[in-house]
Design a protein around this motif. Structure first.
Motif, PDB file in Angstrom:
ATOM      1  N   ASN B  90       0.839  -1.206   0.000  1.00  0.00           N
ATOM      2  CA  ASN B  90       0.000   0.000   0.000  1.00  0.00           C
ATOM      3  C   ASN B  90       0.875   1.259   0.000  1.00  0.00           C
ATOM      4  O   ASN B  90       1.499   1.580   1.016  1.00  0.00           O
ATOM      5  CB  ASN B  90      -0.907  -0.042   1.237  1.00  0.00           C
ATOM      6  CG  ASN B  90      -1.828   1.169   1.314  1.00  0.00           C
ATOM      7  OD1 ASN B  90      -1.760   2.057   0.451  1.00  0.00           O
ATOM      8  ND2 ASN B  90      -2.673   1.199   2.325  1.00  0.00           N
ATOM      9  N   LEU B  92       0.262   4.268   0.253  1.00  0.00           N
ATOM     10  CA  LEU B  92      -0.080   5.342   1.179  1.00  0.00           C
ATOM     11  C   LEU B  92       0.664   5.183   2.505  1.00  0.00           C
ATOM     12  O   LEU B  92       1.417   6.076   2.907  1.00  0.00           O
ATOM     13  CB  LEU B  92      -1.595   5.356   1.429  1.00  0.00           C
ATOM     14  CG  LEU B  92      -2.020   6.489   2.362  1.00  0.00           C
ATOM     15  CD1 LEU B  92      -1.978   7.824   1.644  1.00  0.00           C
ATOM     16  CD2 LEU B  92      -3.393   6.256   2.947  1.00  0.00           C
ATOM     17  N   ALA B 344      -8.211   5.578   1.567  1.00  0.00           N
ATOM     18  CA  ALA B 344      -6.833   5.911   1.191  1.00  0.00           C
ATOM     19  C   ALA B 344      -6.808   7.090   0.232  1.00  0.00           C
ATOM     20  O   ALA B 344      -5.978   8.011   0.362  1.00  0.00           O
ATOM     21  CB  ALA B 344      -6.168   4.704   0.543  1.00  0.00           C
ATOM     22  N   ARG B 345      -7.708   7.076  -0.731  1.00  0.00           N
ATOM     23  CA  ARG B 345      -7.737   8.192  -1.700  1.00  0.00           C
ATOM     24  C   ARG B 345      -8.106   9.500  -1.010  1.00  0.00           C
ATOM     25  O   ARG B 345      -7.511  10.538  -1.264  1.00  0.00           O
ATOM     26  CB  ARG B 345      -8.750   7.880  -2.809  1.00  0.00           C
ATOM     27  CG  ARG B 345      -8.179   6.945  -3.837  1.00  0.00           C
ATOM     28  CD  ARG B 345      -9.123   6.811  -5.007  1.00  0.00           C
ATOM     29  NE  ARG B 345      -8.454   6.159  -6.118  1.00  0.00           N
ATOM     30  CZ  ARG B 345      -9.061   5.342  -6.951  1.00  0.00           C
ATOM     31  NH1 ARG B 345     -10.354   5.082  -6.818  1.00  0.00           N
ATOM     32  NH2 ARG B 345      -8.396   4.797  -7.949  1.00  0.00           N
ATOM     33  N   ALA B 348      -5.123  10.725   0.892  1.00  0.00           N
ATOM     34  CA  ALA B 348      -4.079  11.257   0.000  1.00  0.00           C
ATOM     35  C   ALA B 348      -4.478  12.643  -0.511  1.00  0.00           C
ATOM     36  O   ALA B 348      -3.643  13.561  -0.586  1.00  0.00           O
ATOM     37  CB  ALA B 348      -3.850  10.301  -1.163  1.00  0.00           C
ATOM     38  N   ALA B 425      -0.857   6.140  -4.559  1.00  0.00           N
ATOM     39  CA  ALA B 425      -1.977   5.817  -3.667  1.00  0.00           C
ATOM     40  C   ALA B 425      -3.292   6.198  -4.336  1.00  0.00           C
ATOM     41  O   ALA B 425      -4.278   5.465  -4.261  1.00  0.00           O
ATOM     42  CB  ALA B 425      -1.819   6.554  -2.343  1.00  0.00           C
ATOM     43  N   ASN B 428      -4.174   3.802  -6.857  1.00  0.00           N
ATOM     44  CA  ASN B 428      -4.368   2.471  -6.272  1.00  0.00           C
ATOM     45  C   ASN B 428      -3.379   1.457  -6.833  1.00  0.00           C
ATOM     46  O   ASN B 428      -3.713   0.296  -7.069  1.00  0.00           O
ATOM     47  CB  ASN B 428      -5.809   2.002  -6.494  1.00  0.00           C
ATOM     48  CG  ASN B 428      -6.151   0.821  -5.584  1.00  0.00           C
ATOM     49  OD1 ASN B 428      -5.556   0.677  -4.513  1.00  0.00           O
ATOM     50  ND2 ASN B 428      -7.076  -0.010  -6.017  1.00  0.00           N
TER      51      ASN B 428
END
Lengths: 475, 498
Positions: B90, B92, B344-345, B348, B425, B428
């Protein structure tokens, strides 16, 4: 008996008056004293103004931060715990007399979930290297310049009289040596008083209505009287001992230099070698290693699995979904409690090392009283490391209130495992604004017992030295 | 030069006198002991700093190694990450936490010479993809009382104690001769007052400054004494010691030429020492803080929080906007799904959004800080000790200029780090084991020598010009016949009672 006492007092007063008259006629001394007074008043005014502005800034930042906490909107209580609040260190009302370590400790700490943070934003980082030469404060003037002035005024007390031939005359008149010493000391004490009075008055006026500030101020003045009183007797003692005024001056200046400039640094480094503190990286590493035993958000961690088993056993169910309370809240609380123990141990150990270093630095405080007066002055002004640690503990206690309240809310109110659960302002308002109760006067005085003892020893030693010196005084 | 020139004859005479005097032996001893103890402290400090860097690097390496092991296992199908946070692919959380990397400032060959500002700015920053404030303002754990007291380092000996040694040997340059009754005798020889004074000053420079340069160089000699870095820095160090010493000697000469008694000379010079060491620095400190106050970090905390709150409030809209713009892009190797991916998006986007504002806030704060430092860069010319302290810190590599240079590089490295991880991130994109080898690496570029020399040259100019001016004033004064008379017949016991 009474008459003898009266005679003694009147002798001493006559000598003191004569010394005082001579001092007041000395043009250079008048200039020196005037300069010191101007600096003192300037330092007081500037220090007070800066503290006032900085205090307001921090108070308004604290208020804004609490508003931001209240208005963070609806979210999961644990997210709110991560969001946290900042605790700003209030400025002590007496910090304008002695800012102590204020520029070298951070002004605020972020109280967030899972960890006890270090303080951030040491004001010294934002200032130039000038700052390392000292700050113009009443404490600096009283600790450094006032003893110098006493030395310059008093070093010729006996040696000068001897060189001018007046000592022989005086002693032939039958004046007791002790009375001579007392009279000369009284004149110097008068000068010392003239330096301390403006600070006492200004301090008392500016700290009216701010808790126990005036009592602390009195104790502070008492400590400075011990410190400077020692210099009065040391100066006269050395002057009586010395073969010439020049030799007396040389010895006294060397002592002053060691006391004010050399030993504070030399002893600090020595203390660092004798009681080494971990580097920031090593401290964080040790904390991280210790925290590996706790599970945080890692649901595959053996400690997490063990805790889950225990909870299921306690509640007599086989799945967390069957628990009557929110399991995540329970897990967070469990993890927090383990974290508290680890943080208490590591920060406690670090602060104990600082304490050791600070007391090592003062080992020679009875002989070179600079380190002792620095400790007492900053301690009573509320600006030393111990006072900082006291605040850090209070901030940490507040962080724990937030963690407990947030986890408790999850445990009691979240439907077990509900991913969309959120709380709102009503819960955030359960957390009171951070309010700090500083240590009491008694507590602060207790912290300074050893240093005050050393200062008393210093004064006693200097008086004994001067008595011995006048006893063997040869005209 | 003619070996029988009055200057050389007088110089050799002075050197013989100094050799015979116990005070110069004592001063030599004090300097040797002080520099040795100071260098021991300085070396201890430098080693401590490098130990901290080593711990941080080792901790990073072991953390990345563990993560990489998990990733290899995951790629082989034998490991299932328990959460998106612990997923080694990941980008991120790898960029934000697990691979956050220490950007370190290496030690110079003369690091032990001065602690300078290095006790306030840690020797490394743990750079991550997080907003810049989270790592660029990092501070080290340190006993505040130690910071307040300052270190007994070689720079302290040079800046504070060395002038006192010079004063102790030079407060009575002419008055001692006069009070001893030898001045009149000396002046019957074909030697001018200026030459006499110059020879005395030179003799003291040779003995004290020569001793100080030698002892400090011996105490500071590094593992590789022939490296260019060491030779350059020790060369600058020695030059500064001489320039600074000459200033104090010129001051002693100037006071001597006023015809004051030895006692008065000693008092005046001690007063000057106090004026330059304590009074001027503290007064100019007050002035700088009043005219150009340092930035308010308390309000900065609120501003940063507001920036974060606003970015968070905009995050739904930002995410929707991002998905509209990039919705069709599907990486070959996706890493997250569903709620985790959204989360996560969103995170970010919040980071990218708030960081733009936060960097502006930090830059404004730094600008205010630089405003004050810019003013002080001029004000410090009022006090040679401040000049010397700054110069020695730079020579040691722990001064403001080198630290700022390091921070600027760390900032741009942080930007590179962020740009590497956050777009991944957002897309993806899963990190592969191969990607780990291509993470941005911090490569510290040393401060250009020209910058260091430029700074030292301006300070040296300040010191030497002050010394030259004092020398000129003294020379002109000594040339006047009235001065000669005054020097010869000044009352011997002026201020002797003080």
């Amino acid at each position: 008996m009474e008459r003898a006492n009266n005679d003694a007092i009147s002798d001493i007063l006559v000598i003191a008056r004569k010394e005082g008259l001579e001092l007041s006629r000395d043009r250079r001394l008048r200039w020196l004293f005037a300069c010191l007074l101007v600096l003192l008043v300037g330092a007081l005014a500037q220090g007070w103004q800066t503290n006032d502005a900085e205090s307001q800034e921090r108070a308004s930042a604290q208020h804004a931060n609490y508003q931001q906490w209240l208005e963070q909107g609806a979210r999961n209580p644990h997210s709110a715990a991560h969001y946290g609040v900042h605790a700003f260190k209030p400025i002590n009302p007496l910090a304008f007399i002695d800012p102590g370590v204020s520029a070298f400790v951070g002004i605020s700490v972020w109280l967030e979930a899972h960890k006890q943070n270090e303080f951030q934003f040491r004001p010294a980082r934002d200032r130039s290297s000038l700052h390392r030469f000292g700050e113009l404060t009443p404490a600096l003037l009283l600790q450094t310049l006032a003893p110098l002035l006493l030395i310059l005024v008093g070093f010729a007390g006996f040696a000068g009289e001897r060189e001018n031939g007046t000592l022989r005359q005086l002693l032939s008149l039958g004046v007791s040596r002790r009375r001579l010493l007392a009279g000369k000391a009284l004149a110097l004490v008068g000068l010392m008083g003239a330096m301390i009075v403006p600070i006492t008055v200004a301090g008392a006026l500016l700290s009216i209505g701010t808790g126990d500030a005036s009592q602390r101020l009195l104790a502070l003045v008492g400590a400075y009287l011990l410190y400077l009183g020692g210099f009065v007797f040391l100066t006269l003692g050395v002057s009586a001992f010395a073969r010439s005024a020049r030799q007396a001056l040389l010895v006294l200046l060397a002592f002053w230099l060691l006391n004010c400039f050399v030993l504070p640094r030399a002893m600090t480094d020595l203390a660092g070698h004798l009681a080494p503190a971990p580097t920031g990286a090593a401290f964080i590493q040790a904390l991280t290693d210790a925290r590996r035993a706790t599970f945080g958000h890692d649901e595959s961690h053996p400690a997490f699995i063990a805790f889950r088993e225990k909870v299921l056993r306690d509640y007599g169910v086989s799945r967390t979904a069957d628990l009557p309370v929110d399991f995540r809240g329970l897990a967070l609380r469990e993890d927090d409690h383990a974290g508290y123990r680890i943080h208490d141990e590591h920060f406690g150990h670090l602060w104990a090392i600082y304490d050791d270093q600070d007391s090592l630095r003062q080992r020679l405080g009875w002989l070179f009283p600079g380190s002792s007066i620095q400790a007492v002055s900053a301690g009573l002004a509320g600006t030393d490391t111990r006072n900082h640690v006291h605040f850090a503990r209070a901030a940490e206690a507040h962080r724990r209130v937030i963690q407990e309240t947030m986890s408790e809310n999850l445990i009691q109110h979240r439907r077990n495992g509900d991913p969309d659960y959120s709380a709102d302002r009503r819960l955030w308002a359960h957390i009171p604004p951070f309010a700090y109760t500083p240590p009491s006067l008694d507590e602060r005085l207790t912290w300074q017992t050893a240093s005050l003892g050393r200062l008393s020893l210093w004064l006693g030693g200097c008086i004994a030295l001067s008595l011995w010196a006048v006893h063997r005084l040869r005209p | 030069m003619n070996p029988n020139s009055p200057f050389l004859v007088s110089l050799s005479h002075e050197l013989r006198l100094l050799r015979a005097e116990s005070l110069s032996t004592l001063i030599g001893l004090i300097l040797a002991v002080a520099f040795s103890y100071a260098a021991w402290n300085g070396t201890g400090w430098a080693q401590r700093q490098q130990r901290a860097v080593a711990v941080a690097v080792a901790s990073h390496d072991s953390h990345v190694h563990d993560t990489l092991t998990h990733l290899s296992a995951m790629e082989a199908g034998t490991y299932r990450p328990p959460s998106a946070f612990l997923n080694p692919a990941n980008p991120l959380w790898i960029g934000l936490r697990h691979a956050s990397t220490p950007a370190a400032l290496p030690a110079t060959a003369l690091q032990a010479a001065a602690v300078g500002q290095s006790d306030l700015f840690p020797p490394y920053l743990n750079v991550s993809a997080d907003t810049r404030d989270t790592w660029s303002l990092q501070e080290d754990v340190e006993n505040p009382s130690n910071l307040l007291a300052g270190a007994f380092d070689p720079a302290f000996v040079a800046v504070v104690l060395l002038p006192l040694m010079l004063i102790a040997l030079s407060y009575d340059l002419l008055s001692a001769e006069r009070e001893g009754g030898t001045l009149a005798l000396l002046l019957t020889q074909p030697v001018s007052l200026t030459t006499l004074l110059a020879s005395k000053v030179t003799a003291r420079a040779v003995v004290v400054l020569g001793g100080a340069s030698l002892f400090s160089a011996l105490a500071l000699v590094s593992a590789d004494p022939f490296s260019t870095d060491f030779l350059l820095r020790i060369g600058l160090w020695t030059t500064l010691i001489w320039a600074y010493g000459l200033f104090w000697l010129a001051l002693c000469a100037a006071i001597s030429s006023q015809g004051v008694s030895s006692a008065a000379g000693a008092l005046i010079l001690c007063g000057m020492w106090l004026l330059f060491q304590l009074i001027i620095p503290t007064l100019t400190g007050v002035l700088a803080q009043t005219v150009r106050p340092s930035p308010s970090r308390a309000s900065m905390v609120s501003e940063i929080r507001t920036a974060q709150d606003q970015a968070r409030q905009r995050s739904n809209a930002s995410l929707a906007h991002y998905l509209r713009e990039h919705g069709d892009e599907h990486p070959d190797t996706p890493v997250l799904h569903g709620h985790d991916l959204d989360d996560a998006r969103r995170r970010a986007l919040i980071l990218l959004d708030s960081n733009t504002r936060i960097e502006r806030i930090l830059d404004e704060q730094e600008m205010r800080r630089q405003d004050q430092l810019g003013l002080v860069a001029w004000l410090r010319f009022l006090s040679p000790p401040v000049l010397m302290q700054d110069a020695l810190s730079e020579v040691a590599g722990s001064g403001e200029i080198r630290l700022r240079h390091f921070h600027a590089q760390a900032d741009s490295f942080g930007a590179r780090w962020r740009t590497y991880f956050l777009p991944k991130a957002l897309r993806n994109e899963a990190l592969s084991s191969g990607d780990y080898a291509h993470f941005p690496v911090f490569d510290y570029q040393g401060l250009p020598i020209s910058k260091l020399i430029g700074e030292i040259a301006s300070i040296l100019t300040g010191l030497l010009v002050s010394a030259a001016l004092l020398g000129l004033i003294t020379h002109r004064r000594l040339k006047k016949p009235a001065t000669r008379e005054q020097l010869l017949f000044a009352p011997r016991h002026l201020m002797s009672s003080t």
